[in-house]
Design a protein around this motif. Sequence first.
Motif, PDB file in Angstrom:
ATOM      1  N   TRP A 237       0.841  -1.207   0.000  1.00  0.00           N
ATOM      2  CA  TRP A 237       0.000   0.000   0.000  1.00  0.00           C
ATOM      3  C   TRP A 237       0.874   1.255   0.000  1.00  0.00           C
ATOM      4  O   TRP A 237       1.376   1.672   1.047  1.00  0.00           O
ATOM      5  CB  TRP A 237      -0.925  -0.045   1.216  1.00  0.00           C
ATOM      6  CG  TRP A 237      -1.958   1.030   1.259  1.00  0.00           C
ATOM      7  CD1 TRP A 237      -2.151   1.934   2.259  1.00  0.00           C
ATOM      8  CD2 TRP A 237      -2.970   1.295   0.283  1.00  0.00           C
ATOM      9  NE1 TRP A 237      -3.201   2.766   1.947  1.00  0.00           N
ATOM     10  CE2 TRP A 237      -3.725   2.396   0.744  1.00  0.00           C
ATOM     11  CE3 TRP A 237      -3.297   0.732  -0.972  1.00  0.00           C
ATOM     12  CZ2 TRP A 237      -4.800   2.927   0.021  1.00  0.00           C
ATOM     13  CZ3 TRP A 237      -4.367   1.266  -1.686  1.00  0.00           C
ATOM     14  CH2 TRP A 237      -5.098   2.345  -1.185  1.00  0.00           C
ATOM     15  N   THR A 238       1.078   1.825  -1.213  1.00  0.00           N
ATOM     16  CA  THR A 238       1.953   2.995  -1.379  1.00  0.00           C
ATOM     17  C   THR A 238       1.394   3.924  -2.472  1.00  0.00           C
ATOM     18  O   THR A 238       0.551   3.498  -3.273  1.00  0.00           O
ATOM     19  CB  THR A 238       3.376   2.570  -1.831  1.00  0.00           C
ATOM     20  OG1 THR A 238       3.294   2.104  -3.189  1.00  0.00           O
ATOM     21  CG2 THR A 238       3.979   1.493  -0.959  1.00  0.00           C
ATOM     22  N   PRO A 239       1.939   5.153  -2.569  1.00  0.00           N
ATOM     23  CA  PRO A 239       1.483   6.078  -3.611  1.00  0.00           C
ATOM     24  C   PRO A 239       1.656   5.533  -5.032  1.00  0.00           C
ATOM     25  O   PRO A 239       0.861   5.835  -5.921  1.00  0.00           O
ATOM     26  CB  PRO A 239       2.367   7.316  -3.403  1.00  0.00           C
ATOM     27  CG  PRO A 239       2.765   7.260  -1.965  1.00  0.00           C
ATOM     28  CD  PRO A 239       2.886   5.806  -1.633  1.00  0.00           C
ATOM     29  N   LEU A 240       2.708   4.723  -5.244  1.00  0.00           N
ATOM     30  CA  LEU A 240       2.969   4.167  -6.580  1.00  0.00           C
ATOM     31  C   LEU A 240       1.726   3.485  -7.170  1.00  0.00           C
ATOM     32  O   LEU A 240       1.482   3.554  -8.373  1.00  0.00           O
ATOM     33  CB  LEU A 240       4.109   3.142  -6.459  1.00  0.00           C
ATOM     34  CG  LEU A 240       4.553   2.398  -7.693  1.00  0.00           C
ATOM     35  CD1 LEU A 240       5.946   2.872  -8.089  1.00  0.00           C
ATOM     36  CD2 LEU A 240       4.617   0.905  -7.438  1.00  0.00           C
ATOM     37  N   GLN A 241       0.958   2.852  -6.318  1.00  0.00           N
ATOM     38  CA  GLN A 241      -0.187   2.073  -6.802  1.00  0.00           C
ATOM     39  C   GLN A 241      -1.384   2.943  -7.162  1.00  0.00           C
ATOM     40  O   GLN A 241      -2.049   2.698  -8.153  1.00  0.00           O
ATOM     41  CB  GLN A 241      -0.583   1.015  -5.755  1.00  0.00           C
ATOM     42  CG  GLN A 241       0.528   0.021  -5.471  1.00  0.00           C
ATOM     43  CD  GLN A 241       0.893  -0.849  -6.673  1.00  0.00           C
ATOM     44  OE1 GLN A 241       0.312  -0.745  -7.746  1.00  0.00           O
ATOM     45  NE2 GLN A 241       1.878  -1.714  -6.497  1.00  0.00           N
ATOM     46  N   VAL A 242      -1.635   3.989  -6.366  1.00  0.00           N
ATOM     47  CA  VAL A 242      -2.827   4.805  -6.624  1.00  0.00           C
ATOM     48  C   VAL A 242      -2.576   5.904  -7.660  1.00  0.00           C
ATOM     49  O   VAL A 242      -3.499   6.602  -8.067  1.00  0.00           O
ATOM     50  CB  VAL A 242      -3.387   5.451  -5.321  1.00  0.00           C
ATOM     51  CG1 VAL A 242      -3.750   4.383  -4.310  1.00  0.00           C
ATOM     52  CG2 VAL A 242      -2.418   6.449  -4.720  1.00  0.00           C
ATOM     53  N   THR A 243      -1.306   6.067  -8.082  1.00  0.00           N
ATOM     54  CA  THR A 243      -0.983   7.085  -9.097  1.00  0.00           C
ATOM     55  C   THR A 243      -0.926   6.485 -10.499  1.00  0.00           C
ATOM     56  O   THR A 243      -0.316   7.062 -11.397  1.00  0.00           O
ATOM     57  CB  THR A 243       0.378   7.758  -8.787  1.00  0.00           C
ATOM     58  OG1 THR A 243       1.375   6.729  -8.638  1.00  0.00           O
ATOM     59  CG2 THR A 243       0.335   8.592  -7.531  1.00  0.00           C
ATOM     60  N   GLY A 244      -1.502   5.316 -10.688  1.00  0.00           N
ATOM     61  CA  GLY A 244      -1.520   4.706 -12.013  1.00  0.00           C
ATOM     62  C   GLY A 244      -0.764   3.397 -12.085  1.00  0.00           C
ATOM     63  O   GLY A 244      -0.782   2.714 -13.113  1.00  0.00           O
ATOM     64  N   GLY A 245      -0.096   3.015 -10.991  1.00  0.00           N
ATOM     65  CA  GLY A 245       0.566   1.711 -10.944  1.00  0.00           C
ATOM     66  C   GLY A 245      -0.434   0.594 -11.179  1.00  0.00           C
ATOM     67  O   GLY A 245      -0.139  -0.430 -11.806  1.00  0.00           O
ATOM     68  N   GLN A 246      -1.635   0.810 -10.672  1.00  0.00           N
ATOM     69  CA  GLN A 246      -2.779  -0.065 -10.939  1.00  0.00           C
ATOM     70  C   GLN A 246      -3.842   0.777 -11.639  1.00  0.00           C
ATOM     71  O   GLN A 246      -3.972   1.961 -11.336  1.00  0.00           O
ATOM     72  CB  GLN A 246      -3.419  -0.566  -9.630  1.00  0.00           C
ATOM     73  CG  GLN A 246      -2.522  -1.357  -8.755  1.00  0.00           C
ATOM     74  CD  GLN A 246      -2.208  -2.713  -9.349  1.00  0.00           C
ATOM     75  OE1 GLN A 246      -3.063  -3.349  -9.965  1.00  0.00           O
ATOM     76  NE2 GLN A 246      -0.983  -3.148  -9.170  1.00  0.00           N
ATOM     77  N   PRO A 247      -4.665   0.168 -12.496  1.00  0.00           N
ATOM     78  CA  PRO A 247      -5.848   0.900 -12.951  1.00  0.00           C
ATOM     79  C   PRO A 247      -6.718   1.192 -11.718  1.00  0.00           C
ATOM     80  O   PRO A 247      -6.805   0.338 -10.828  1.00  0.00           O
ATOM     81  CB  PRO A 247      -6.548  -0.099 -13.876  1.00  0.00           C
ATOM     82  CG  PRO A 247      -5.539  -1.171 -14.161  1.00  0.00           C
ATOM     83  CD  PRO A 247      -4.570  -1.186 -13.028  1.00  0.00           C
TER      84      PRO A 247
END
Length: 298
Positions: A237-247
Amino acid sequence: MPSNLYTLQDPTKQYPTPKFQKQPQRVPGLDKKLKPLADHGEESYHGSGRLKGRKALVTGGDSGIGRAVAIAFAREGADVVINYLPSEEADAKEVIALIKAAGRKAYAMPGDLRKEKFARDLVKKAAKKLGGLDIYAAVAGHQHAVEKIADLKTKQIEETFETNVYALIWTTQEALKLMPKGGSIITTASIQATHPSPSLLDYAPTKAAILAFTRALARQVAPDGIRVNCVAPGPVWTPLQVTGGQPQKKIPEFGAETPMGRAGQPVEMSPLYVLLASQESSYVTGEVYGATGGLEVG
Ligand code: NAD
Ligand code: MG
Protein backbone atom coordinates in the motif's frame (compact mmCIF):
# COMPACT_ATOMS: atom_id res chain seq x y z
CA MET A 1 -1.39 2.73 13.11
CA PRO A 2 -0.83 0.63 16.24
CA SER A 3 2.67 -0.32 17.39
CA ASN A 4 2.09 -4.04 17.15
CA LEU A 5 5.00 -5.27 15.04
CA TYR A 6 6.40 -7.44 17.82
CA THR A 7 3.18 -8.95 19.16
CA LEU A 8 2.13 -12.51 18.27
CA GLN A 9 -1.01 -12.22 16.17
CA ASP A 10 -2.81 -13.32 13.03
CA PRO A 11 -0.89 -11.67 10.13
CA THR A 12 -3.94 -11.81 7.87
CA LYS A 13 -5.66 -9.33 10.20
CA GLN A 14 -2.66 -7.24 11.19
CA TYR A 15 -3.34 -4.46 8.70
CA PRO A 16 -6.25 -3.12 6.64
CA THR A 17 -7.82 -5.58 4.23
CA PRO A 18 -9.66 -4.70 1.01
CA LYS A 19 -11.85 -2.95 0.13
CA PHE A 20 -9.97 0.28 -0.36
CA GLN A 21 -11.64 3.36 -1.78
CA LYS A 22 -10.68 4.62 -5.23
CA GLN A 23 -8.32 7.60 -4.80
CA PRO A 24 -6.49 8.78 -7.89
CA GLN A 25 -3.39 10.94 -7.34
CA ARG A 26 -1.03 12.39 -9.92
CA VAL A 27 2.43 10.81 -10.27
CA PRO A 28 4.48 10.58 -8.07
CA GLY A 29 1.79 11.08 -5.38
CA LEU A 30 2.05 11.63 -1.65
CA ASP A 31 1.89 9.24 1.28
CA LYS A 32 0.12 11.97 3.22
CA LYS A 33 -2.94 11.56 0.98
CA LEU A 34 -3.33 7.77 1.16
CA LYS A 35 -6.60 6.58 2.67
CA PRO A 36 -6.05 4.71 4.92
CA LEU A 37 -2.55 5.96 5.78
CA ALA A 38 0.17 3.35 5.38
CA ASP A 39 2.42 2.05 8.18
CA HIS A 40 6.09 2.86 7.54
CA GLY A 41 7.16 2.13 11.10
CA GLU A 42 6.66 5.68 12.38
CA GLU A 43 5.09 4.30 15.57
CA SER A 44 5.78 0.63 15.12
CA TYR A 45 9.43 -0.01 14.18
CA HIS A 46 11.87 -0.31 17.10
CA GLY A 47 15.57 -0.49 16.34
CA SER A 48 18.22 -2.44 18.24
CA GLY A 49 21.55 -1.11 16.99
CA ARG A 50 21.93 -3.48 14.06
CA LEU A 51 23.32 -0.75 11.77
CA LYS A 52 25.14 1.31 14.37
CA GLY A 53 27.34 3.98 12.78
CA ARG A 54 26.55 2.96 9.19
CA LYS A 55 26.11 5.46 6.38
CA ALA A 56 23.20 4.77 4.05
CA LEU A 57 21.67 6.15 0.86
CA VAL A 58 18.01 5.35 0.19
CA THR A 59 16.40 6.39 -3.11
CA GLY A 60 12.64 6.83 -3.05
CA GLY A 61 13.13 7.52 0.66
CA ASP A 62 10.23 9.98 0.95
CA SER A 63 7.35 7.54 0.75
CA GLY A 64 6.22 3.94 0.63
CA ILE A 65 8.83 1.22 0.98
CA GLY A 66 11.78 3.64 0.82
CA ARG A 67 10.35 5.69 3.67
CA ALA A 68 10.00 2.56 5.80
CA VAL A 69 13.58 1.61 4.94
CA ALA A 70 14.91 5.07 5.84
CA ILE A 71 13.09 5.03 9.20
CA ALA A 72 14.27 1.50 10.02
CA PHE A 73 17.90 2.23 9.03
CA ALA A 74 17.91 5.33 11.26
CA ARG A 75 16.34 3.50 14.20
CA GLU A 76 19.01 0.80 13.78
CA GLY A 77 21.69 3.47 14.13
CA ALA A 78 22.54 4.58 10.57
CA ASP A 79 22.89 8.11 9.22
CA VAL A 80 20.75 8.41 6.11
CA VAL A 81 20.55 10.39 2.86
CA ILE A 82 17.20 10.22 1.09
CA ASN A 83 16.57 10.98 -2.57
CA TYR A 84 13.14 11.72 -4.05
CA LEU A 85 11.53 13.96 -6.67
CA PRO A 86 11.23 17.68 -5.80
CA SER A 87 7.41 17.47 -5.86
CA GLU A 88 7.59 15.01 -2.95
CA GLU A 89 9.10 17.52 -0.52
CA ALA A 90 6.12 17.33 1.87
CA ASP A 91 6.61 13.58 2.41
CA ALA A 92 10.41 13.94 2.51
CA LYS A 93 10.31 16.57 5.27
CA GLU A 94 8.50 14.14 7.55
CA VAL A 95 11.08 11.43 6.92
CA ILE A 96 13.97 13.80 7.60
CA ALA A 97 12.34 14.77 10.90
CA LEU A 98 11.85 11.10 11.83
CA ILE A 99 15.50 10.24 11.10
CA LYS A 100 16.65 13.17 13.22
CA ALA A 101 14.25 12.16 16.00
CA ALA A 102 16.04 8.80 16.01
CA GLY A 103 19.22 10.72 16.87
CA ARG A 104 20.83 10.20 13.47
CA LYS A 105 22.03 12.55 10.75
CA ALA A 106 19.57 13.05 7.89
CA TYR A 107 20.17 14.70 4.53
CA ALA A 108 17.59 15.42 1.83
CA MET A 109 18.86 15.29 -1.75
CA PRO A 110 15.92 15.77 -4.14
CA GLY A 111 16.33 15.31 -7.88
CA ASP A 112 15.49 13.24 -10.93
CA LEU A 113 17.37 9.94 -11.17
CA ARG A 114 16.62 9.74 -14.90
CA LYS A 115 19.27 12.43 -15.40
CA GLU A 116 22.59 10.62 -15.52
CA LYS A 117 24.66 13.48 -14.13
CA PHE A 118 22.29 14.00 -11.21
CA ALA A 119 22.17 10.25 -10.47
CA ARG A 120 25.96 9.93 -10.40
CA ASP A 121 26.46 13.15 -8.42
CA LEU A 122 23.84 12.08 -5.89
CA VAL A 123 25.90 9.10 -4.80
CA LYS A 124 29.11 11.14 -4.62
CA LYS A 125 27.42 13.93 -2.65
CA ALA A 126 25.73 11.47 -0.31
CA ALA A 127 29.07 9.85 0.51
CA LYS A 128 30.64 13.26 1.05
CA LYS A 129 27.93 14.41 3.46
CA LEU A 130 27.85 11.12 5.34
CA GLY A 131 31.63 10.73 5.42
CA GLY A 132 31.43 7.47 3.45
CA LEU A 133 28.87 5.04 2.08
CA ASP A 134 28.25 1.56 3.56
CA ILE A 135 24.71 0.83 2.41
CA TYR A 136 22.87 1.67 -0.80
CA ALA A 137 19.17 0.78 -0.86
CA ALA A 138 17.85 1.38 -4.37
CA VAL A 139 14.11 1.71 -3.85
CA ALA A 140 12.98 4.42 -6.32
CA GLY A 141 10.82 3.12 -9.12
CA HIS A 142 8.19 4.02 -11.67
CA GLN A 143 5.13 1.93 -12.56
CA HIS A 144 2.24 2.79 -14.84
CA ALA A 145 -0.35 0.23 -15.90
CA VAL A 146 -1.51 0.18 -19.54
CA GLU A 147 -4.15 -2.38 -20.51
CA LYS A 148 -3.23 -2.87 -24.19
CA ILE A 149 0.23 -3.09 -25.75
CA ALA A 150 -0.97 -0.91 -28.63
CA ASP A 151 -1.40 1.97 -26.15
CA LEU A 152 2.10 1.73 -24.67
CA LYS A 153 3.92 4.93 -25.64
CA THR A 154 7.68 5.29 -26.14
CA LYS A 155 7.72 8.13 -23.59
CA GLN A 156 6.39 5.78 -20.93
CA ILE A 157 8.75 2.94 -21.87
CA GLU A 158 11.65 5.37 -21.52
CA GLU A 159 10.43 6.69 -18.17
CA THR A 160 10.02 3.21 -16.74
CA PHE A 161 13.35 1.83 -18.00
CA GLU A 162 15.34 4.97 -17.19
CA THR A 163 14.02 5.18 -13.63
CA ASN A 164 14.08 1.49 -12.80
CA VAL A 165 17.11 0.20 -14.72
CA TYR A 166 19.40 2.93 -16.11
CA ALA A 167 19.45 4.92 -12.86
CA LEU A 168 20.13 1.76 -10.87
CA ILE A 169 23.16 0.94 -13.00
CA TRP A 170 24.55 4.51 -12.89
CA THR A 171 24.13 4.88 -9.14
CA THR A 172 25.52 1.44 -8.43
CA GLN A 173 28.62 2.17 -10.53
CA GLU A 174 29.27 5.22 -8.36
CA ALA A 175 28.46 3.46 -5.09
CA LEU A 176 30.94 0.68 -5.84
CA LYS A 177 33.74 3.23 -6.18
CA LEU A 178 33.03 4.44 -2.65
CA MET A 179 32.00 1.41 -0.60
CA PRO A 180 34.31 -0.28 1.88
CA LYS A 181 34.54 -4.05 2.21
CA GLY A 182 31.38 -5.07 4.07
CA GLY A 183 29.31 -2.67 1.97
CA SER A 184 25.81 -3.76 1.02
CA ILE A 185 23.69 -2.92 -2.02
CA ILE A 186 20.00 -3.78 -1.87
CA THR A 187 17.86 -3.52 -4.98
CA THR A 188 14.08 -3.55 -5.19
CA ALA A 189 12.48 -5.90 -7.70
CA SER A 190 8.90 -7.18 -7.42
CA ILE A 191 6.70 -10.22 -7.70
CA GLN A 192 6.27 -8.77 -11.21
CA ALA A 193 9.81 -9.89 -12.09
CA THR A 194 8.68 -13.50 -12.17
CA HIS A 195 4.86 -13.30 -12.29
CA PRO A 196 4.08 -10.38 -14.57
CA SER A 197 0.61 -8.82 -14.78
CA PRO A 198 -0.83 -8.36 -18.28
CA SER A 199 -1.08 -4.58 -17.79
CA LEU A 200 2.57 -4.09 -16.77
CA LEU A 201 4.34 -4.86 -20.05
CA ASP A 202 7.11 -2.32 -19.52
CA TYR A 203 7.36 -2.34 -15.70
CA ALA A 204 7.56 -6.13 -15.23
CA PRO A 205 10.57 -6.49 -17.58
CA THR A 206 12.39 -3.73 -15.66
CA LYS A 207 11.88 -5.71 -12.47
CA ALA A 208 13.17 -8.87 -14.18
CA ALA A 209 16.18 -6.81 -15.26
CA ILE A 210 16.78 -5.69 -11.66
CA LEU A 211 16.70 -9.30 -10.51
CA ALA A 212 19.21 -10.37 -13.16
CA PHE A 213 21.40 -7.33 -12.50
CA THR A 214 21.45 -8.14 -8.78
CA ARG A 215 22.43 -11.77 -9.31
CA ALA A 216 25.10 -10.93 -11.90
CA LEU A 217 26.64 -8.08 -9.94
CA ALA A 218 26.64 -10.06 -6.68
CA ARG A 219 28.85 -12.69 -8.30
CA GLN A 220 31.11 -10.05 -9.83
CA VAL A 221 31.81 -8.13 -6.61
CA ALA A 222 31.65 -10.90 -3.98
CA PRO A 223 35.45 -11.32 -4.09
CA ASP A 224 35.72 -7.60 -3.26
CA GLY A 225 33.71 -8.05 -0.06
CA ILE A 226 30.59 -6.26 -1.31
CA ARG A 227 27.21 -7.98 -1.06
CA VAL A 228 24.31 -7.34 -3.45
CA ASN A 229 20.82 -8.62 -2.73
CA CYS A 230 17.27 -7.94 -3.79
CA VAL A 231 13.91 -7.50 -2.07
CA ALA A 232 10.88 -8.56 -4.11
CA PRO A 233 7.66 -7.14 -2.66
CA GLY A 234 4.14 -8.26 -3.50
CA PRO A 235 1.30 -5.72 -3.46
CA VAL A 236 2.17 -2.98 -0.94
CA TRP A 237 0.00 0.00 0.00
CA THR A 238 1.95 2.99 -1.38
CA PRO A 239 1.48 6.08 -3.61
CA LEU A 240 2.97 4.17 -6.58
CA GLN A 241 -0.19 2.07 -6.80
CA VAL A 242 -2.83 4.81 -6.62
CA THR A 243 -0.98 7.09 -9.10
CA GLY A 244 -1.52 4.71 -12.01
CA GLY A 245 0.57 1.71 -10.94
CA GLN A 246 -2.78 -0.07 -10.94
CA PRO A 247 -5.85 0.90 -12.95
CA GLN A 248 -8.11 2.75 -10.41
CA LYS A 249 -10.77 0.08 -10.84
CA LYS A 250 -8.38 -2.42 -9.24
CA ILE A 251 -7.61 -0.30 -6.16
CA PRO A 252 -10.63 -1.45 -4.09
CA GLU A 253 -9.44 -5.08 -4.24
CA PHE A 254 -5.72 -4.26 -4.00
CA GLY A 255 -3.92 -7.18 -2.34
CA ALA A 256 -7.00 -9.45 -2.24
CA GLU A 257 -5.32 -11.88 -4.67
CA THR A 258 -2.62 -12.85 -2.16
CA PRO A 259 -3.05 -16.00 -0.05
CA MET A 260 -3.15 -13.69 3.00
CA GLY A 261 -5.97 -11.75 1.38
CA ARG A 262 -4.57 -8.29 2.04
CA ALA A 263 -2.04 -5.72 0.83
CA GLY A 264 1.32 -5.49 2.55
CA GLN A 265 2.42 -2.38 4.43
CA PRO A 266 5.79 -0.70 3.82
CA VAL A 267 6.94 -1.56 7.36
CA GLU A 268 6.57 -5.24 6.48
CA MET A 269 9.33 -4.79 3.87
CA SER A 270 11.90 -2.79 5.86
CA PRO A 271 13.08 -5.63 8.16
CA LEU A 272 14.36 -7.44 5.04
CA TYR A 273 16.40 -4.41 3.99
CA VAL A 274 17.79 -4.12 7.53
CA LEU A 275 18.82 -7.78 7.55
CA LEU A 276 20.45 -7.54 4.11
CA ALA A 277 22.23 -4.29 5.07
CA SER A 278 23.57 -5.61 8.35
CA GLN A 279 26.65 -7.74 8.92
CA GLU A 280 24.31 -10.46 10.24
CA SER A 281 23.71 -11.52 6.63
CA SER A 282 27.44 -11.69 5.87
CA TYR A 283 27.14 -14.98 3.89
CA VAL A 284 24.10 -13.85 1.87
CA THR A 285 24.67 -12.41 -1.59
CA GLY A 286 22.95 -12.64 -4.97
CA GLU A 287 19.69 -13.55 -3.24
CA VAL A 288 16.14 -12.39 -3.67
CA TYR A 289 13.98 -12.10 -0.55
CA GLY A 290 10.24 -12.00 -1.20
CA ALA A 291 7.58 -10.38 0.99
CA THR A 292 4.39 -11.09 -0.87
CA GLY A 293 1.64 -12.30 1.45
CA GLY A 294 2.20 -15.80 0.12
CA LEU A 295 2.48 -15.25 -3.64
CA GLU A 296 5.37 -17.28 -5.01
CA VAL A 297 8.33 -15.21 -6.23
CA GLY A 298 10.45 -18.19 -7.34
P1 NAD B 1 6.42 5.10 -3.79
O1 NAD B 1 5.70 5.88 -4.81
O2 NAD B 1 6.22 5.47 -2.38
O3 NAD B 1 8.00 5.13 -4.06
C1 NAD B 1 8.56 5.27 -5.32
C2 NAD B 1 9.52 6.42 -5.24
O4 NAD B 1 10.31 6.43 -6.43
C3 NAD B 1 8.87 7.78 -5.19
O5 NAD B 1 8.62 8.19 -3.86
C4 NAD B 1 9.91 8.67 -5.86
O6 NAD B 1 10.64 9.39 -4.89
C5 NAD B 1 10.84 7.71 -6.54
N1 NAD B 1 11.01 8.06 -7.95
C6 NAD B 1 10.21 7.75 -8.99
N2 NAD B 1 10.72 8.29 -10.12
C7 NAD B 1 11.85 8.94 -9.76
C8 NAD B 1 12.83 9.69 -10.48
N3 NAD B 1 12.74 9.86 -11.80
N4 NAD B 1 13.85 10.24 -9.79
C9 NAD B 1 13.95 10.08 -8.44
N5 NAD B 1 13.07 9.37 -7.73
C10 NAD B 1 12.03 8.81 -8.38
O7 NAD B 1 6.04 3.59 -4.06
P2 NAD B 1 6.64 2.21 -3.52
O8 NAD B 1 5.61 1.21 -3.86
O9 NAD B 1 7.14 2.30 -2.16
O10 NAD B 1 7.84 1.94 -4.52
C11 NAD B 1 9.16 1.66 -4.09
C12 NAD B 1 9.74 0.52 -4.90
O11 NAD B 1 9.03 -0.66 -4.61
C13 NAD B 1 9.67 0.71 -6.41
O12 NAD B 1 10.90 0.30 -6.98
C14 NAD B 1 8.57 -0.24 -6.81
O13 NAD B 1 8.74 -0.69 -8.13
C15 NAD B 1 8.76 -1.34 -5.81
N6 NAD B 1 7.62 -2.21 -5.61
C16 NAD B 1 6.45 -1.72 -5.12
C17 NAD B 1 5.38 -2.59 -4.95
C18 NAD B 1 4.06 -2.11 -4.43
O14 NAD B 1 3.08 -2.86 -4.48
N7 NAD B 1 3.95 -0.91 -3.90
C19 NAD B 1 5.50 -3.94 -5.27
C20 NAD B 1 6.71 -4.39 -5.77
C21 NAD B 1 7.77 -3.53 -5.93
MG1 MG C 1 7.02 9.33 -3.05
